[in-house]
Enzyme design. Structure first.
Site, PDB file in Angstrom:
ATOM      1  N   GLU A 144       0.825  -1.215   0.000  1.00  0.00           N
ATOM      2  CA  GLU A 144       0.000   0.000   0.000  1.00  0.00           C
ATOM      3  C   GLU A 144       0.862   1.270   0.000  1.00  0.00           C
ATOM      4  OE1 GLU A 144      -2.760  -0.428   3.271  1.00  0.00           O
ATOM      5  OE2 GLU A 144      -4.081  -1.687   2.096  1.00  0.00           O
ATOM      6  N   GLU A 304      -6.238  -7.982  -0.838  1.00  0.00           N
ATOM      7  CA  GLU A 304      -6.760  -8.083   0.528  1.00  0.00           C
ATOM      8  C   GLU A 304      -8.260  -7.838   0.452  1.00  0.00           C
ATOM      9  OE1 GLU A 304      -4.651  -5.522   3.257  1.00  0.00           O
ATOM     10  OE2 GLU A 304      -2.693  -6.114   2.462  1.00  0.00           O
TER      11      GLU A 304
HETATM   12  C1  GAL Z   1      -4.125  -3.045   5.020  1.00  0.00           C
HETATM   13  C2  GAL Z   1      -2.674  -3.475   4.982  1.00  0.00           C
HETATM   14  C3  GAL Z   1      -2.452  -4.782   5.724  1.00  0.00           C
HETATM   15  C4  GAL Z   1      -3.127  -4.726   7.043  1.00  0.00           C
HETATM   16  C5  GAL Z   1      -4.593  -4.418   6.879  1.00  0.00           C
HETATM   17  C6  GAL Z   1      -5.326  -4.344   8.207  1.00  0.00           C
HETATM   18  O1  GAL Z   1      -4.246  -1.687   4.813  1.00  0.00           O
HETATM   19  O2  GAL Z   1      -2.213  -3.642   3.681  1.00  0.00           O
HETATM   20  O3  GAL Z   1      -1.067  -4.956   5.902  1.00  0.00           O
HETATM   21  O4  GAL Z   1      -2.504  -3.756   7.791  1.00  0.00           O
HETATM   22  O5  GAL Z   1      -4.738  -3.185   6.240  1.00  0.00           O
HETATM   23  O6  GAL Z   1      -4.960  -3.237   8.983  1.00  0.00           O
END
Ligand code: GAL
Ligand code: ZN
Length: 660
Positions: A144, A304
């Site tokens: 990110e 994700e």
């Molecule tokens: C996303 C990030 C993950 C994890 C997730 C939950 O933004 O890429 O590494 O941190 O959020 O907080």
């Protein structure tokens, strides 16, 4: 590629003896890929040049045995303590001039040469170690990019780099002084060395400097990623490279970044981690998928995808049965070829203890596991067929990072937000199930029947010409408030009345305007009054037709608020305000009908109808994103591949149709 479902996996958070069980459970679920390693620099290089990849090799080979492939992340969003101890100067400086320290993540300066040397050493070793590992198929650069970086770092390295960037752009300091209008408040510079990053001032800032700074930061992030991409391309020519985006996030111009990548990936958490209720609205989720597809104009991955309660210190909602799989189906419907669920199992320690996954802390499969298993088994059989397909769109919404930056720097109205304003147009299109692309100002406009270009605040003659050409040749264009106010240096234009030369295309002139601070205003459209917000352009007609006019008791009562002009073979609309949802729906419906724009069907609220096409085959996805029964109708007769009853949806049900 044939890979469609995965999980974000952190084997290093669990004892080795558990790994095999994880792999078994994943296989039973239908998982084909994991992403690992994006936060484990310390585990892989506990001391300088003492690499330890064996634990990861072991995890990869256990997974591979179960047919599960690996995407490796470069862990450059969290440099370990020994690097910070050795080179504390790589920790970033915030806009108050204070250092931010180790203990979280993103504690790095992306222009710092010493930090870049550490990265080169590590990524070189990491990628050559795994280049011929049969379990590995691809890479995710960093994590990110831009997240948590505020206005990025403002240290001396970044200052120097900013100055170099400005020298390349302006050549001479005289040019810069002119472009930035530094004659105001005695801000003239004698040389580039005097220019600072925009650290906190006593009062006020120069909008032109701020715009350059934001563009500089974006370029810096792209350059930061490029350095890693080059190393991996050299060492791993057979692996793909991607990056996990954050929808409309704006720290880095995602269109630029996409040029480095084989495909774009996205992270989405519709329920948030401290939002109360409700979820991110369905239309915003849909817009998010569409923009992700648009960054590279191709299908994408979800890297994700939320599966459970999200939370750091506080927690978001528990997901309803079926909700998480409906979200995944919506991602697929808008162009995802693969869904990687975040995360496999909730971690027992660290900041993200309460960010839940498919498995809870106990590691025992439960409700979410069963639900996802069920969803995968239903849709997976069709996914090879529609891999790589995207919708055929007739509508493009212009999306520009520079306009976004300029509006952030001077919102004009305190609540005017660029992306929210784009959603005002996207939502009525979503409600009518019209497939939409987001497009940059540089793209070919000619393939769209309708182009909506909100907040075209920064304007130049090249772009003006594009709009003239587009409409002249039969295109339908919507422009709106604050169009043509400034030049590319974020300086007000003075040659014409607003909206500048575009006035000729639109058949209007705007000699005055009203920022609707504390009062809202009403507009009359087809004999009914509707609220409008934030802004009121007071329009003089120069050939256009009035579509709606102000009806409030205000000095510009009866002057036009929305206009339509015939120009060449096309139509140019102007909306001098931000209409309420109801009015916007009416206006968009009018344009859709008049121009015979393709709608995929009719549906009740919270039902997403989307299409993907490839080689003459068309798949239609109908997803119920609500907890209620819903109904819909498709515009054409199609064959049902997944689903129970045509035209009826159970809560969170997703259906799939094909045209042959
Ligand atoms: C996303 C990030 C993950 C994890 C997730 C939950 O933004 O890429 O590494 O941190 O959020 O907080
Ligand atoms: Zn810095």
């Amino acid at each position: 590629m044939g890979i469609h479902f995965g999980v974000d996996y952190y084997p290093e958070h669990w004892p080795k003896k558990r790994w095999e069980r994880d792999a078994q459970l994943m296989k039973e679920l239908g998982i084909q890929v994991v992403r690992m390693g994006e936060f484990s620099w310390f585990k892989m290089e506990p001391e300088e040049e003492k690499f330890n990849f064996s634990w990861l090799e072991e995890a990869i080979s256990i997974l591979d045995k179960y047919g599960i492939k690996t995407i490796l992340g470069t862990p450059t969003a969290a440099p370990p303590a020994w690097i910070i101890e050795k080179n504390p100067e790589i920790q970033p400086i915030d806009k108050t001039g204070k250092r931010r320290y180790f203990g979280g993540r993103h504690h790095d300066c992306q222009s710092n040469k010493v930090y870049r040397e550490h990265i080169k050493r590590f990524v070189e070793a990491y990628s050559s170690n795994f280049s011929s590992n049969s379990g590995v198929i691809g890479w995710q650069i960093d994590n990110e990019l831009g997240n948590s970086h505020g206005d990025l770092c403002m240290c001396d390295n970044c200052k120097q780099r900013f100055q170099d960037w400005l020298k390349r752009k302006y050549n001479t300091i005289e040019e810069l002084n002119l472009a930035w209008g530094t004659v105001f408040w005695s801000q003239g510079y004698n040389n580039f060395n005097q220019i600072m990053p925009p650290l906190v001032t006593v009062t006020g800032e120069n909008p032109s400097q701020l715009l350059d700074w934001k563009c500089f930061c974006s370029d810096l992030i792209v350059d930061f990623a490029k350095m890693q991409v080059e190393i991996i391309r050299k060492n791993c020519p057979n692996h793909f490279i991607t990056h996990n985006y954050m929808c409309f996030d704006d720290k880095v111009n995602y269109y630029d970044l996409a040029e480095l990548l084989d495909f774009v990936s996205n992270d989405i958490y519709p329920a948030g981690n401290w939002q109360k209720q409700p979820n991110q609205p369905y239309n915003e989720m849909a817009a998010c998928h569409d923009v992700i597809r648009s960054y590279k104009k191709r299908s994408f991955w979800m890297m994700e995808q939320q599966t459970g309660i999200a939370g750091w210190a506080t927690m978001g909602r528990a997901l309803n049965p079926g909700e998480s799989s409906a979200w995944a189906m919506q991602s697929i419907a808008h162009g995802a070829d693969a869904i990687v669920f975040f995360r496999w199992r909730a971690c027992a320690y660290g900041t993200e203890q309460y960010w839940h996954g498919i498995l809870g802390h106990s590691g025992r499969p439960g409700r979410i596991y069963d639900e996802i298993k069920n969803m995968i088994s239903r849709i997976k059989p069709f996914m090879d067929d529609f891999e790589g397909s995207i919708p055929k769109t007739e509508v493009g919404i212009v999306h520009s990072f520079r306009q976004n930056y300029a509006i952030q720097i001077q919102p004009n109205h305190p609540e005017l937000k660029y992306v929210e304003h784009l959603h005002c147009y996207y939502k009525p299109l979503f409600n009518r199930n019209v497939p939409v692309d987001f497009i940059t100002e540089n793209e070919d406009f000619s393939k769209y029947k309708l182009i909506i270009a909100p907040l075209q605040y920064l304007m130049n003659s090249e772009l003006e010409n594009k709009y003239f050409e587009y409409v002249k040749n039969g295109g339908n264009l919507v422009l709106d408030m604050r169009a043509g106010v400034k030049d590319d240096n974020n300086v007000c234009m003075t040659e014409y009345e607003l909206p500048g030369r575009l006035g000729e295309l639109l058949g209007i002139e705007i000699p005055e305007y009203d920022c609707l601070f504390e009062h809202n205003c009403e507009v009359r459209y087809e004999n009914e009054d509707y609220s409008v917000f934030k802004w009121a352009d007071i329009i003089d007609i120069k050939g256009a037709k009035t579509v709606a006019y102000y009806s409030s008791d205000i000095f510009y009562k009866n002057s036009p608020a929305i206009t339509e002009n015939r120009y060449g073979k096309g139509h140019a609309y102007y909306i001098g305000t931000e209409p309420s949802e109801k009015l916007m729906q009416k206006i968009i419906d009018r344009i859709i009908e008049k121009n015979n724009i393709k709608v995929l069907g009719e549906s009740t609220d919270g039902v997403d109808i989307s299409e993907r096409q490839k080689n003459g085959r068309k798949w239609i996805f109908v997803t119920n994103l609500t907890n209620k029964d819903q109904e819909y109708e498709l515009s054409e007769e199609l064959k049902m591949l997944v689903g129970e009853r045509k035209n009826k949806l159970k809560p969170y049900e997703a259906q799939l149709f094909i045209n042959q």
